[in-house]
Design a protein around this motif. Sequence first.
Motif, mmCIF file in Angstrom:
data_model
loop_
_atom_site.group_PDB
_atom_site.id
_atom_site.type_symbol
_atom_site.label_atom_id
_atom_site.label_comp_id
_atom_site.label_asym_id
_atom_site.label_seq_id
_atom_site.Cartn_x
_atom_site.Cartn_y
_atom_site.Cartn_z
ATOM 1 N N TYR A 6 0.830 -1.214 0.000
ATOM 2 C CA TYR A 6 0.000 0.000 0.000
ATOM 3 C C TYR A 6 0.863 1.261 0.000
ATOM 4 C CZ TYR A 6 -4.468 -2.403 0.562
ATOM 5 O OH TYR A 6 -5.591 -3.173 0.344
ATOM 6 N N GLU A 7 1.971 1.214 0.724
ATOM 7 C CA GLU A 7 2.853 2.380 0.781
ATOM 8 C C GLU A 7 3.414 2.718 -0.599
ATOM 9 O OE1 GLU A 7 7.250 3.580 2.581
ATOM 10 O OE2 GLU A 7 6.122 1.949 3.519
ATOM 11 N N VAL A 8 3.965 1.717 -1.287
ATOM 12 C CA VAL A 8 4.559 1.989 -2.597
ATOM 13 C C VAL A 8 3.477 2.304 -3.631
ATOM 14 C CG1 VAL A 8 6.608 0.594 -2.106
ATOM 15 C CG2 VAL A 8 4.662 -0.480 -3.231
ATOM 16 N N THR A 9 2.296 1.723 -3.453
ATOM 17 C CA THR A 9 1.185 2.022 -4.364
ATOM 18 C C THR A 9 0.768 3.486 -4.252
ATOM 19 O OG1 THR A 9 0.348 -0.255 -4.260
ATOM 20 C CG2 THR A 9 -1.196 1.449 -4.981
ATOM 21 N N CYS A 10 0.659 3.969 -3.025
ATOM 22 C CA CYS A 10 0.278 5.376 -2.816
ATOM 23 C C CYS A 10 1.336 6.318 -3.372
ATOM 24 C CB CYS A 10 0.054 5.644 -1.330
ATOM 25 S SG CYS A 10 -1.418 4.829 -0.648
ATOM 26 N N ASN A 11 2.604 5.965 -3.205
ATOM 27 C CA ASN A 11 3.685 6.792 -3.760
ATOM 28 C C ASN A 11 3.595 6.856 -5.279
ATOM 29 O OD1 ASN A 11 4.701 7.239 -1.196
ATOM 30 N ND2 ASN A 11 6.238 5.609 -1.328
ATOM 31 N N LEU A 12 3.330 5.715 -5.888
ATOM 32 C CA LEU A 12 3.243 5.654 -7.350
ATOM 33 C C LEU A 12 2.009 6.405 -7.849
ATOM 34 C CD1 LEU A 12 4.361 4.566 -10.006
ATOM 35 C CD2 LEU A 12 3.181 2.402 -9.559
ATOM 36 N N LYS A 13 0.896 6.247 -7.178
ATOM 37 C CA LYS A 13 -0.328 6.932 -7.588
ATOM 38 C C LYS A 13 -0.157 8.447 -7.546
ATOM 39 C CE LYS A 13 -5.255 7.397 -6.486
ATOM 40 N NZ LYS A 13 -5.228 8.842 -6.169
ATOM 41 N N ALA A 14 0.616 8.943 -6.566
ATOM 42 C CA ALA A 14 0.829 10.387 -6.432
ATOM 43 C C ALA A 14 1.495 10.984 -7.664
ATOM 44 C CB ALA A 14 1.659 10.677 -5.183
ATOM 45 N N LEU A 15 2.226 10.162 -8.430
ATOM 46 C CA LEU A 15 2.868 10.640 -9.665
ATOM 47 C C LEU A 15 1.866 10.748 -10.816
ATOM 48 C CD1 LEU A 15 6.215 8.581 -9.701
ATOM 49 C CD2 LEU A 15 5.884 10.942 -8.967
ATOM 50 N N GLU A 16 0.693 10.166 -10.662
ATOM 51 C CA GLU A 16 -0.309 10.120 -11.727
ATOM 52 C C GLU A 16 0.311 9.662 -13.047
ATOM 53 O OE1 GLU A 16 -3.633 13.350 -10.931
ATOM 54 O OE2 GLU A 16 -1.670 14.326 -10.982
ATOM 55 N N PRO A 17 0.856 8.454 -13.057
ATOM 56 C CA PRO A 17 1.614 7.986 -14.226
ATOM 57 C C PRO A 17 0.806 7.909 -15.511
ATOM 58 C CG PRO A 17 1.166 6.178 -12.713
ATOM 59 C CD PRO A 17 0.785 7.438 -11.991
ATOM 60 N N TRP A 18 -0.511 7.766 -15.392
ATOM 61 C CA TRP A 18 -1.363 7.685 -16.586
ATOM 62 C C TRP A 18 -1.391 8.988 -17.379
ATOM 63 C CZ3 TRP A 18 -2.693 5.626 -11.865
ATOM 64 C CH2 TRP A 18 -3.150 6.554 -10.920
ATOM 65 N N LYS A 19 -0.865 10.051 -16.812
ATOM 66 C CA LYS A 19 -0.756 11.303 -17.559
ATOM 67 C C LYS A 19 0.425 11.284 -18.535
ATOM 68 C CE LYS A 19 -2.858 14.518 -14.240
ATOM 69 N NZ LYS A 19 -2.624 15.761 -13.445
ATOM 70 N N TYR A 20 1.309 10.299 -18.382
ATOM 71 C CA TYR A 20 2.539 10.282 -19.165
ATOM 72 C C TYR A 20 2.708 9.015 -20.004
ATOM 73 C CZ TYR A 20 3.384 13.795 -15.606
ATOM 74 O OH TYR A 20 3.260 14.886 -14.770
#
Length: 340
Positions: free
Chosen positions: A14-28
């Motif tokens: 959950y920790e690494v998932t939240c960190n990754l989600k904060a980058l909003e990778p689907w925008k890139y």
Amino acid sequence: MREEASSKQWEKLYEVTCNLKALEPWKYFWDTQLIAIFLKDSEEPVFSSIMGCGGNCYGISVYEGLEGLRDFDMIASTEETGIPPDYAMLEQSSLACYFGDREEVPPDQKKIIKELGYKFRGRGEWPFYQSCMPRFVPCTPDAREVEVLTETFQNLFMAVRAVIEERIFVDWDKGEILWRAYNEKTGLWNMFAESIPMVEREYPLIVLQDEVLRRRLKKRPKVGTEISVDFAYVHASIELEEYERPISPLLFVTLDHASGMVLDMKMVNPEDSEIDVVLDFFVDYLQKNGRMLRLKARNPWVFAALQDICGECGIQLEKDELEEMDQIISEIREHMFENF
């Protein structure tokens, strides 16, 4: 035997998932722009697909090894192959994280979220995870799969950030993907753009070895029937004691074009071979009724099983969209939902 992930393993994921989600990778990234990562102690990479650039279904799918990449290619190429997308989606082996609504989170994962003290509010803010396997209903990942997702997301975070900060360029239009691998000599992680491995899901052509049976089938009288055959998932769930997870019923359906009637419908068990199912039908039909004029299909397992023997028996084996079959399958699904 299934091993459940510990609270500590889930907390890290959950920790690494939240960190990754904060980058909003689907925008890139588009979902076809893969990131390949060599995890520790792994001979083959995992391939990650980031979903949501089009504005729907935010999430990340992870495909393990080249076999996983073949599954991704099968899903991505349904328009070219004619395989129904819903069949391809349930034929894959993959791990996934989606960001959805509270109602979409499986009960066991809601319990984990509560125990860990995480609070997610709002639509599209709730992470939930799926382990997908052909013939089975997607379920919560086990301990090994949670570890794979955690290590993948840790590295994916670094790869996405490098793209956002323009520290690396990938020519997606020329078939490149982003790679990330650990260099044991330097103790550093390397990222580079390189072509995607060329893979294709294999459907080996079968030659019926029983010469006596081949001659017998060739001598059967010719009849003017047109038959459609297909495999289809019915989007239901059945729990059986012999399997650790609920099975997703896969049906083999045969249809007579003249009457529009279903000739046969068989549930394919998880351990059954598609090749054997198709050949059993074909041999039984010819022995009872004679050689059909034409057989229509769209599933590659059907062509793998019958291309040789249909040619031997003078039967036209044709690729078809099977619109009538889709209607029948839709009715079967509605009937099954009424009974589950």
